[in-house]
Design a protein around this motif. Structure first.
Motif, PDB file in Angstrom:
ATOM      1  N   ALA A  26       0.835  -1.209   0.000  1.00 48.07           N
ATOM      2  CA  ALA A  26       0.000   0.000   0.000  1.00 48.07           C
ATOM      3  C   ALA A  26       0.868   1.256   0.000  1.00 48.07           C
ATOM      4  O   ALA A  26       0.552   2.243  -0.676  1.00 48.07           O
ATOM      5  CB  ALA A  26      -0.941  -0.005   1.206  1.00 48.07           C
ATOM      6  N   LEU A  27       1.972   1.226   0.736  1.00 46.80           N
ATOM      7  CA  LEU A  27       2.883   2.371   0.774  1.00 46.80           C
ATOM      8  C   LEU A  27       3.528   2.593  -0.598  1.00 46.80           C
ATOM      9  O   LEU A  27       3.615   3.724  -1.073  1.00 46.80           O
ATOM     10  CB  LEU A  27       3.947   2.166   1.851  1.00 46.80           C
ATOM     11  CG  LEU A  27       4.895   3.336   2.094  1.00 46.80           C
ATOM     12  CD1 LEU A  27       4.128   4.573   2.550  1.00 46.80           C
ATOM     13  CD2 LEU A  27       5.940   2.959   3.132  1.00 46.80           C
ATOM     14  N   LYS A  28       3.947   1.518  -1.243  1.00 49.87           N
ATOM     15  CA  LYS A  28       4.528   1.628  -2.587  1.00 49.87           C
ATOM     16  C   LYS A  28       3.506   2.208  -3.566  1.00 49.87           C
ATOM     17  O   LYS A  28       3.853   3.047  -4.405  1.00 49.87           O
ATOM     18  CB  LYS A  28       5.010   0.259  -3.084  1.00 49.87           C
ATOM     19  CG  LYS A  28       6.274  -0.221  -2.417  1.00 49.87           C
ATOM     20  CD  LYS A  28       6.651  -1.600  -2.936  1.00 49.87           C
ATOM     21  CE  LYS A  28       7.871  -2.132  -2.231  1.00 49.87           C
ATOM     22  NZ  LYS A  28       8.254  -3.477  -2.711  1.00 49.87           N
ATOM     23  N   ALA A  29       2.263   1.764  -3.456  1.00 47.64           N
ATOM     24  CA  ALA A  29       1.212   2.275  -4.348  1.00 47.64           C
ATOM     25  C   ALA A  29       0.968   3.759  -4.100  1.00 47.64           C
ATOM     26  O   ALA A  29       0.830   4.545  -5.043  1.00 47.64           O
ATOM     27  CB  ALA A  29      -0.076   1.469  -4.153  1.00 47.64           C
ATOM     28  N   ALA A  30       0.941   4.154  -2.820  1.00 48.82           N
ATOM     29  CA  ALA A  30       0.727   5.567  -2.483  1.00 48.82           C
ATOM     30  C   ALA A  30       1.869   6.433  -2.993  1.00 48.82           C
ATOM     31  O   ALA A  30       1.644   7.514  -3.547  1.00 48.82           O
ATOM     32  CB  ALA A  30       0.563   5.723  -0.972  1.00 48.82           C
ATOM     33  N   VAL A  31       3.083   5.966  -2.828  1.00 48.74           N
ATOM     34  CA  VAL A  31       4.250   6.713  -3.302  1.00 48.74           C
ATOM     35  C   VAL A  31       4.254   6.757  -4.828  1.00 48.74           C
ATOM     36  O   VAL A  31       4.583   7.788  -5.427  1.00 48.74           O
ATOM     37  CB  VAL A  31       5.556   6.106  -2.747  1.00 48.74           C
ATOM     38  CG1 VAL A  31       6.770   6.615  -3.505  1.00 48.74           C
ATOM     39  CG2 VAL A  31       5.680   6.415  -1.259  1.00 48.74           C
ATOM     40  N   THR A  42       8.705   8.435   0.228  1.00 51.47           N
ATOM     41  CA  THR A  42       9.295   8.187  -1.092  1.00 51.47           C
ATOM     42  C   THR A  42      10.726   7.666  -0.951  1.00 51.47           C
ATOM     43  O   THR A  42      11.119   6.705  -1.624  1.00 51.47           O
ATOM     44  CB  THR A  42       9.272   9.478  -1.939  1.00 51.47           C
ATOM     45  OG1 THR A  42       7.908   9.898  -2.068  1.00 51.47           O
ATOM     46  CG2 THR A  42       9.878   9.251  -3.308  1.00 51.47           C
ATOM     47  N   VAL A  43      11.497   8.283  -0.073  1.00 50.18           N
ATOM     48  CA  VAL A  43      12.890   7.852   0.131  1.00 50.18           C
ATOM     49  C   VAL A  43      12.929   6.445   0.730  1.00 50.18           C
ATOM     50  O   VAL A  43      13.710   5.598   0.293  1.00 50.18           O
ATOM     51  CB  VAL A  43      13.642   8.863   1.030  1.00 50.18           C
ATOM     52  CG1 VAL A  43      15.000   8.324   1.443  1.00 50.18           C
ATOM     53  CG2 VAL A  43      13.792  10.194   0.314  1.00 50.18           C
ATOM     54  N   VAL A  44      12.079   6.175   1.695  1.00 48.44           N
ATOM     55  CA  VAL A  44      12.060   4.857   2.334  1.00 48.44           C
ATOM     56  C   VAL A  44      11.657   3.779   1.332  1.00 48.44           C
ATOM     57  O   VAL A  44      12.272   2.702   1.288  1.00 48.44           O
ATOM     58  CB  VAL A  44      11.135   4.864   3.578  1.00 48.44           C
ATOM     59  CG1 VAL A  44      10.836   3.454   4.057  1.00 48.44           C
ATOM     60  CG2 VAL A  44      11.767   5.683   4.698  1.00 48.44           C
ATOM     61  N   GLY A  49      13.243  -0.799  -1.997  1.00 50.92           N
ATOM     62  CA  GLY A  49      13.433  -1.463  -3.288  1.00 50.92           C
ATOM     63  C   GLY A  49      14.871  -1.872  -3.506  1.00 50.92           C
ATOM     64  O   GLY A  49      15.161  -2.975  -3.981  1.00 50.92           O
ATOM     65  N   LEU A  50      15.808  -0.972  -3.155  1.00 52.00           N
ATOM     66  CA  LEU A  50      17.231  -1.296  -3.268  1.00 52.00           C
ATOM     67  C   LEU A  50      17.599  -2.465  -2.353  1.00 52.00           C
ATOM     68  O   LEU A  50      18.389  -3.344  -2.735  1.00 52.00           O
ATOM     69  CB  LEU A  50      18.084  -0.078  -2.931  1.00 52.00           C
ATOM     70  CG  LEU A  50      17.990   1.097  -3.912  1.00 52.00           C
ATOM     71  CD1 LEU A  50      18.716   2.324  -3.339  1.00 52.00           C
ATOM     72  CD2 LEU A  50      18.555   0.707  -5.259  1.00 52.00           C
ATOM     73  N   LEU A  51      17.024  -2.473  -1.155  1.00 50.36           N
ATOM     74  CA  LEU A  51      17.297  -3.561  -0.213  1.00 50.36           C
ATOM     75  C   LEU A  51      16.786  -4.893  -0.751  1.00 50.36           C
ATOM     76  O   LEU A  51      17.504  -5.895  -0.705  1.00 50.36           O
ATOM     77  CB  LEU A  51      16.675  -3.264   1.156  1.00 50.36           C
ATOM     78  CG  LEU A  51      16.798  -4.355   2.208  1.00 50.36           C
ATOM     79  CD1 LEU A  51      18.256  -4.598   2.573  1.00 50.36           C
ATOM     80  CD2 LEU A  51      15.980  -4.004   3.439  1.00 50.36           C
ATOM     81  N   ALA A 100      21.174   1.852   6.153  1.00 53.34           N
ATOM     82  CA  ALA A 100      20.640   3.129   5.672  1.00 53.34           C
ATOM     83  C   ALA A 100      19.139   3.217   5.947  1.00 53.34           C
ATOM     84  O   ALA A 100      18.650   4.252   6.428  1.00 53.34           O
ATOM     85  CB  ALA A 100      20.922   3.286   4.184  1.00 53.34           C
ATOM     86  N   LEU A 101      18.428   2.151   5.691  1.00 52.25           N
ATOM     87  CA  LEU A 101      16.986   2.155   5.946  1.00 52.25           C
ATOM     88  C   LEU A 101      16.673   2.283   7.431  1.00 52.25           C
ATOM     89  O   LEU A 101      15.780   3.030   7.818  1.00 52.25           O
ATOM     90  CB  LEU A 101      16.362   0.864   5.404  1.00 52.25           C
ATOM     91  CG  LEU A 101      15.594   1.012   4.123  1.00 52.25           C
ATOM     92  CD1 LEU A 101      15.219  -0.334   3.550  1.00 52.25           C
ATOM     93  CD2 LEU A 101      14.378   1.874   4.277  1.00 52.25           C
TER      94      LEU A 101
END
Length: 147
Positions: A26-31, A42-44, A49-51, A100-101
């Motif tokens: 849901a967070l990915k969809a909102a971003v 957005t940064v998280v 995704g990188l992680l 980093a996260l």
């Protein structure tokens, strides 16, 4: 960090979900729908995704190493040793992204700055681009000057 800690991606995903009160999907969809609405989210999401990419690369490297080790006699050959180095590098990358996260998710960490401050800013060249006006030889003390 190490693999002994458990599921690194899973534990960080749980932290993200608790922090934002949404599932990661849901967070990915909102971003994705409004990337400028909440800079921190957005940064998280980007770092998550990188992680997950680095976790997938680690798993592939581990699978390749295990397959190679299964075919080895008593001594490990150079290609297999290279695979072991690839696993080591993949763990380092994954763990760096996890750190980093975790820092992004802990707003009260000592020394933590605003998410905007994490991004480097360009303010011109770091080193003067004009040549020095005095020669290097003339700037040395007389006893050190090259003759």
């Amino acid at each position: 960090m190490s693999d002994d800690i458990g599921d690194v991606v899973g534990s960080i995903t749980e932290q993200i979900e608790q922090r934002f009160g949404l599932s990661i999907d849901a967070l990915k969809a909102a971003v994705g729908a409004a990337p400028n609405a909440h800079r921190e989210a957005t940064v998280v999401v980007r770092w998550h995704g990188l992680l997950t990419e680095s976790q997938a690369a680690l798993e592939r490297a581990e699978d390749d190493l295990l397959a190679a080790l299964g075919t080895q006699p008593s001594e490990v050959d150079d290609p297999t040793l290279d695979l072991a180095h690839r696993v080591d590098a993949a763990v380092t990358i994954r763990d760096g992204r996890a750190v980093a996260l975790r820092l992004l998710l802990e707003p009260n960490t000592d020394g933590k700055q605003d998410v905007e401050a994490v991004r480097p800013t360009r303010r011109g060249p770091a080193v003067p681009t004009n040549p020095p006006t005095r020669s290097a030889r003339a700037s040395l003390p007389s006893r050190m000057a090259v003759r």
